[in-house]
Design an enzyme around this catalytic site. Structure first.
Site, short mmCIF file in Angstrom:
data_model
loop_
_atom_site.label_atom_id
_atom_site.label_comp_id
_atom_site.label_asym_id
_atom_site.label_seq_id
_atom_site.Cartn_x
_atom_site.Cartn_y
_atom_site.Cartn_z
CB CYS A 104 -39.04 53.42 28.41
SG CYS A 104 -40.24 52.19 28.98
CD GLN A 131 -39.34 60.70 30.25
OE1 GLN A 131 -40.12 59.85 30.66
NE2 GLN A 131 -38.03 60.64 30.45
N GLY A 154 -29.24 55.84 38.78
CA GLY A 154 -28.86 54.44 39.04
C GLY A 154 -28.04 54.29 40.29
CG HIS A 156 -30.88 54.24 34.07
ND1 HIS A 156 -32.19 53.91 34.30
CD2 HIS A 156 -30.15 53.41 34.85
CE1 HIS A 156 -32.25 52.93 35.18
NE2 HIS A 156 -31.02 52.61 35.53
CB ALA A 179 -36.65 55.93 39.71
N PRO A 237 -38.87 60.72 36.15
CG PRO A 237 -38.51 60.58 33.85
CD PRO A 237 -37.82 60.91 35.14
CG MET A 238 -40.55 57.15 38.61
SD MET A 238 -40.36 56.96 40.40
CE MET A 238 -40.83 58.59 41.00
#
Length: 476
Positions: A108, A79, A209, A175, A232, A23-24
């Protein structure tokens, strides 16, 4: 049909997805998801949506989810960021018919998440998170999943993951960085933390990651034992990452622009994607960087992309045999390839290790008097503008709320507080243009000047306009 859970949900609903697009915000929109799916992505997430805004704003729901329904865009996870169990569930109920699962953003690390009290800044509030996940698990017809960041301590990270699993989380994305690892301080993600979580829980785990190419994906699955790998930044610079290819940039740029023409999205999203795809080429042909930043239409962006393609083809034609890529790049600049974010300057290590991004920027500006790009743009628009804190105007504060007070306010208050007091006391404040007393006096004077209307006298019985004379009894 009962709701699928855990590994059954992953294998049947998500079709055993191993290659996942993260999700970005403003970047994983429908057009980009479709491009990524064409090149090996098996599962995509929507950009992070604000649960509270999603509940109250029908246009926000329409623009960010309802209008993006596409049969090719499945499986899909929506999300949300939230910090209230009821609001999170209300938003999820409005979204669940358009996706395969609902994800709670607990990863986040940005300042906006700190101010809004969501994302990674909820990771210490375990009671709240338990209530949010538990309520969603009970009320929703689709599974609830979570995306988290790790704690510095592996054992605390494991207990955190187990708590979310116990509350009802059916899939966990880890992450491998802490919430402090961001921007120039990102560093490497810890696969050891991810591996420990995978061993400790009985639900599917995705790793996030250090993913820049397909070899990283395969190595991560082998080293950590996770079910899937999420990308991502690697995906943004090379959407064909999951195919194991590094095509020419223009190949993917043109394909993306064709998809955008079929599935429109804000121009800012398109521009951001082109900046990422053409990142290395724009370091060589910097004059086109300004052109890409200025164009106002999709066709204008496509024209700049075409010009970049022509420049690259000219570079290829001039390429000498045996010539190697410059700037330490693994490929020539016209090839899709990873972008490695530069770390903080070496000088910061001598003074006690890592500091915040803002502290590094302030130190750099204080030492060299160099303004940030944003401030330089402001100064171009207004050459007389200064950013010296000592020259900023000092505002006197309102006696009640602390906001700047009006310089000519008779009560020494800000406008909001002045309005309340002037109304309560029926007073005037010329400084704020409030004339409650004057308007009342004018109203009373106007009423006093009006002639009084004489009330008509009621006519008696038998007179013209009066009641008829009653003779005898009504019962006679």
């Amino acid at each position: 049909m009962p709701k699928l859970e855990g590994f059954e949900f992953w294998s049947r609903t998500l079709r055993g997805a191993r290659h996942v697009v993260a999700p970005m915000v403003d970047q994983s929109e429908l057009a980009w998801r479709l491009l990524s799916r064409r090149h090996g992505a098996q599962l995509c997430y929507t950009p992070m949506l604000h649960a509270q805004v999603f509940v109250r704003d029908a246009n926000y729901r329409k623009e960010n989810l309802y209008c993006d329904v596409c049969p090719e865009d499945r499986p899909l996870i929506v999300q949300f960021c939230a910090n209230d169990p009821e609001v999170f569930v209300q938003a999820a109920l409005l979204a669940q018919d358009y996706c395969d699962a609902i994800d709670l953003n607990l990863g986040c690390p940005q300042m906006i998440a700190k101010r809004g009290h969501y994302g990674a800044f909820l990771q210490e509030e375990w009671d709240l998170l338990q209530r949010m996940i538990l309520l969603a698990h009970e009320k929703l017809s689709v599974p609830v999943t979570c995306k988290i960041r790790v704690f510095p301590e592996i054992d605390k990270t494991v207990r955190y993951a187990q708590m979310l699993e116990k509350a009802g989380c059916q899939l966990l994305t880890v992450h491998g960085r802490t919430k402090e690892q961001k921007g120039p301080l990102s560093g490497a993600a810890s696969w050891e933390h991810i591996k420990a979580v995978r061993k400790a829980v009985a639900i599917p785990v995705f790793a996030n990651g250090n993913i820049q190419c397909l070899r990283d994906v395969e190595r991560c699955i082998q080293d950590t034992g996770v079910q899937g790998v999420m990308s991502a930044e690697g995906n943004l610079h090379n959407p064909a990452l999951f195919e194991g290819r590094s095509p020419a940039v223009w190949e993917l740029a043109e394909e993306y622009l064709d998809i955008v023409r079929q599935h429109p999205c804000p121009l800012s999203y398109v521009r951001a994607h082109l900046f990422k795809l053409w990142h290395h080429t724009l370091q060589v042909h910097q004059q086109l960087r300004e052109e890409l930043a200025k164009v106002k239409t999709l066709e204008g962006i496509a024209a700049v992309s075409q010009e970049l393609k022509l420049r690259c083809q000219e570079d290829i034609s001039r390429q000498k045999e045996g010539e190697k890529p410059s700037g330490g790049l693994p490929f020539f600049h016209w090839i899709c390839q990873p972008y490695f974010r530069p770390g903080p300057k070496e000088g910061s290590k001598e003074n006690g290790g890592a500091r915040s991004k803002r502290a590094l920027e302030e130190e750099e500006e204080g030492a060299t008097d160099v303004l940030s790009k944003n401030k330089q743009k402001k100064q171009l628009r207004n050459p007389h503008k200064t950013f010296d804190p000592s020259l900023k105007p000092k505002y006197a504060k309102c006696d009640q709320c602390g906001n700047p007070k009006g310089n000519r306010c008779v009560f020494n208050l800000c406008r909001g507080c002045c309005k309340k007091r002037a109304f309560k006391e029926t007073a005037d404040c010329p400084g704020h243009g409030l004339l409650f007393k004057t308007k009342l006096e004018r109203s009373l004077a106007w009423k006093g000047a009006q002639p009084r209307l004489q009330e008509p006298q009621q006519a008696g019985p038998g007179e013209p306009g009066g009641f008829p004379e009653v003779v005898g009894s009504a019962l006679a």
